[in-house]
Motif scaffolding. Structure first.
Motif, PDB file in Angstrom:
ATOM      1  N   MET A 133       0.826  -1.203   0.000  1.00 40.69           N
ATOM      2  CA  MET A 133       0.000   0.000   0.000  1.00 40.69           C
ATOM      3  C   MET A 133       0.862   1.256   0.000  1.00 40.69           C
ATOM      4  O   MET A 133       0.523   2.261  -0.658  1.00 40.69           O
ATOM      5  N   ARG A 134       1.974   1.231   0.707  1.00 40.05           N
ATOM      6  CA  ARG A 134       2.886   2.375   0.682  1.00 40.05           C
ATOM      7  C   ARG A 134       3.473   2.580  -0.706  1.00 40.05           C
ATOM      8  O   ARG A 134       3.630   3.717  -1.168  1.00 40.05           O
ATOM      9  N   ASP A 135       3.796   1.488  -1.378  1.00 35.73           N
ATOM     10  CA  ASP A 135       4.328   1.599  -2.742  1.00 35.73           C
ATOM     11  C   ASP A 135       3.329   2.288  -3.671  1.00 35.73           C
ATOM     12  O   ASP A 135       3.722   3.064  -4.552  1.00 35.73           O
ATOM     13  N   LEU A 136       2.044   2.000  -3.483  1.00 37.29           N
ATOM     14  CA  LEU A 136       1.018   2.548  -4.366  1.00 37.29           C
ATOM     15  C   LEU A 136       0.664   3.992  -4.018  1.00 37.29           C
ATOM     16  O   LEU A 136       0.435   4.814  -4.912  1.00 37.29           O
ATOM     17  N   LEU A 137       0.624   4.297  -2.730  1.00 39.14           N
ATOM     18  CA  LEU A 137       0.183   5.620  -2.294  1.00 39.14           C
ATOM     19  C   LEU A 137       1.293   6.660  -2.289  1.00 39.14           C
ATOM     20  O   LEU A 137       1.033   7.843  -2.531  1.00 39.14           O
ATOM     21  N   MET A 138       2.519   6.220  -2.006  1.00 40.69           N
ATOM     22  CA  MET A 138       3.605   7.164  -1.753  1.00 40.69           C
ATOM     23  C   MET A 138       4.651   7.091  -2.857  1.00 40.69           C
ATOM     24  O   MET A 138       5.352   6.083  -2.993  1.00 40.69           O
ATOM     25  N   ASP A 139       4.748   8.163  -3.606  1.00 44.03           N
ATOM     26  CA  ASP A 139       5.772   8.240  -4.644  1.00 44.03           C
ATOM     27  C   ASP A 139       7.165   8.316  -4.033  1.00 44.03           C
ATOM     28  O   ASP A 139       8.149   7.950  -4.658  1.00 44.03           O
ATOM     29  N   SER A 140       7.238   8.766  -2.775  1.00 42.63           N
ATOM     30  CA  SER A 140       8.531   8.891  -2.094  1.00 42.63           C
ATOM     31  C   SER A 140       8.998   7.590  -1.466  1.00 42.63           C
ATOM     32  O   SER A 140      10.122   7.508  -0.963  1.00 42.63           O
ATOM     33  N   HIS A 141       8.157   6.569  -1.472  1.00 46.45           N
ATOM     34  CA  HIS A 141       8.513   5.293  -0.831  1.00 46.45           C
ATOM     35  C   HIS A 141       9.141   4.351  -1.850  1.00 46.45           C
ATOM     36  O   HIS A 141       8.523   4.035  -2.868  1.00 46.45           O
ATOM     37  N   PRO A 142      10.368   3.875  -1.588  1.00 44.43           N
ATOM     38  CA  PRO A 142      11.006   2.963  -2.546  1.00 44.43           C
ATOM     39  C   PRO A 142      10.298   1.612  -2.574  1.00 44.43           C
ATOM     40  O   PRO A 142      10.060   1.016  -1.526  1.00 44.43           O
ATOM     41  N   PRO A 143       9.913   1.125  -3.747  1.00 45.20           N
ATOM     42  CA  PRO A 143       9.168  -0.146  -3.821  1.00 45.20           C
ATOM     43  C   PRO A 143      10.030  -1.338  -3.432  1.00 45.20           C
ATOM     44  O   PRO A 143      11.229  -1.379  -3.713  1.00 45.20           O
ATOM     45  N   ARG A 144       9.402  -2.305  -2.788  1.00 48.23           N
ATOM     46  CA  ARG A 144      10.088  -3.540  -2.420  1.00 48.23           C
ATOM     47  C   ARG A 144      10.014  -4.530  -3.579  1.00 48.23           C
ATOM     48  O   ARG A 144       8.963  -4.684  -4.210  1.00 48.23           O
TER      49      ARG A 144
END
Length: 313
Positions: A270-281
């Motif tokens: 969900m963080r990957d989808l919502l947050m452009d600043s969050h590096p995807p796992r």
């Protein structure tokens, strides 16, 4: 008196309960099978059970909705508590871990990071906790009516999903306020929620069977959920705190195991989808799909195996 009538009369009179026939008399089990009789609480086959559950889908939805309406009926703020509770928890964790303990260091847009983790984890936490009480808390209903018992933990998960829909609207607004941008990845949010809901249903079914016999589970569940919360990276970055130079300095495989934790996986997705600043796992979609399918199929089969035992004793 005919042979079937004699056998049934013997049974009603307290005849042999071990199924041993009187000489020249047909065993009761064979007699019942020959006349198409079966035990009233016998577990149906899995396809029949699924069909029965589908036929009662309106009962499941009505039961879930009525629980939602009645849950906050005696409070002044009503349904707002389903949004206020995770927000208050997020505020406390932001103060304790983000400011005092410095968990926000190295995390861009920590408020959105924390709020997303809290809302996603709360959905799973409430679903699983409700499922653990689904059987033990509805014994009178189970003993009075005949229906697939899986309807109860399923209804509890649907209840939490209905609450989540309101909470997600608040979450989207808060994430945008903190500086994140609306991107095309947001279109995948319903898919992510579907996968998490599949996992929640499976986990609820497993806990429902455990909770039907292990009455101490309700006492242990708060400690289990708290431990799960701390291990899921809700208010800190697992990578930074486990492997990073400022963290514990443990091997990478320890962090990988923690990310394989289903709650952590759905939070990261969900963080990957919502947050452009969050590096995807990497591989996060594969992990989420695995837990969704494994939990739903395994949990349903595990719960169905004990169908005829629920409400007895």
């Amino acid at each position: 008196m005919s042979q079937p009538e004699s056998a049934i009369a013997d049974a009603q009179a307290g005849g042999p309960s071990n199924g041993t026939p009187v000489q020249g008399q047909e065993p009761l089990a064979k007699l019942a099978a020959r006349h198409g009789l079966r035990r009233a609480i016998a577990r149906p086959s899995l396809p029949v059970y699924l069909r029965q559950l589908w036929e009662r889908r309106h009962f499941v939805m009505t039961y879930a909705t009525s629980r939602n309406v009645s849950k906050y009926s005696n409070s002044a703020l009503g349904q707002l508590w389903q949004v206020i509770t995770p927000l208050l928890n997020a505020a406390i964790y932001f103060l304790m871990f983000g400011l005092i303990l410095g968990a926000s260091k190295g995390i861009e847009n920590y408020p959105a990071f924390l709020i997303t983790g809290m809302f996603v984890f709360t959905y799973t936490q409430r679903s699983v906790s409700g499922g653990a009480r689904a059987i033990s808390g509805n014994l009178s209903l189970i003993r009075a009516l005949h229906f697939p018992r899986a309807a109860l933990p399923l209804a509890y998960t649907i209840q939490e999903f209905q609450q989540l829909l309101i909470s997600m609207g608040v979450l989207f607004g808060l994430v945008l306020i903190t500086g994140e941008k609306l991107t095309l990845l947001w279109l995948l949010i319903p898919v992510a929620l579907l996968l998490q809901t599949m996992f929640n249903i499976g986990a609820s079914l497993v806990l429902a069977r455990f909770g039907s016999t292990a009455r101490d589970l309700n006492q242990l569940l708060p400690f289990i959920m708290r431990t799960w919360l701390y291990a899921s990276g809700v208010f800190f970055s697992i990578e930074d705190k486990v492997v990073g130079p400022g963290g514990a300095g443990l091997p990478q495989w320890v962090a990988d195991i923690m990310y394989f934790n289903p709650a952590a996986a759905y939070i990261e997705l969900m963080r990957d989808l919502l947050m452009d600043s969050h590096p995807p796992r990497p591989y996060i979609w594969a992990v989420c799909v695995f837990w969704a399918v494994f939990a739903l199929l395994g949990g349903f089969w595990y719960f169905w195996r004990a169908e005829e035992k629920y409400g007895r004793g």
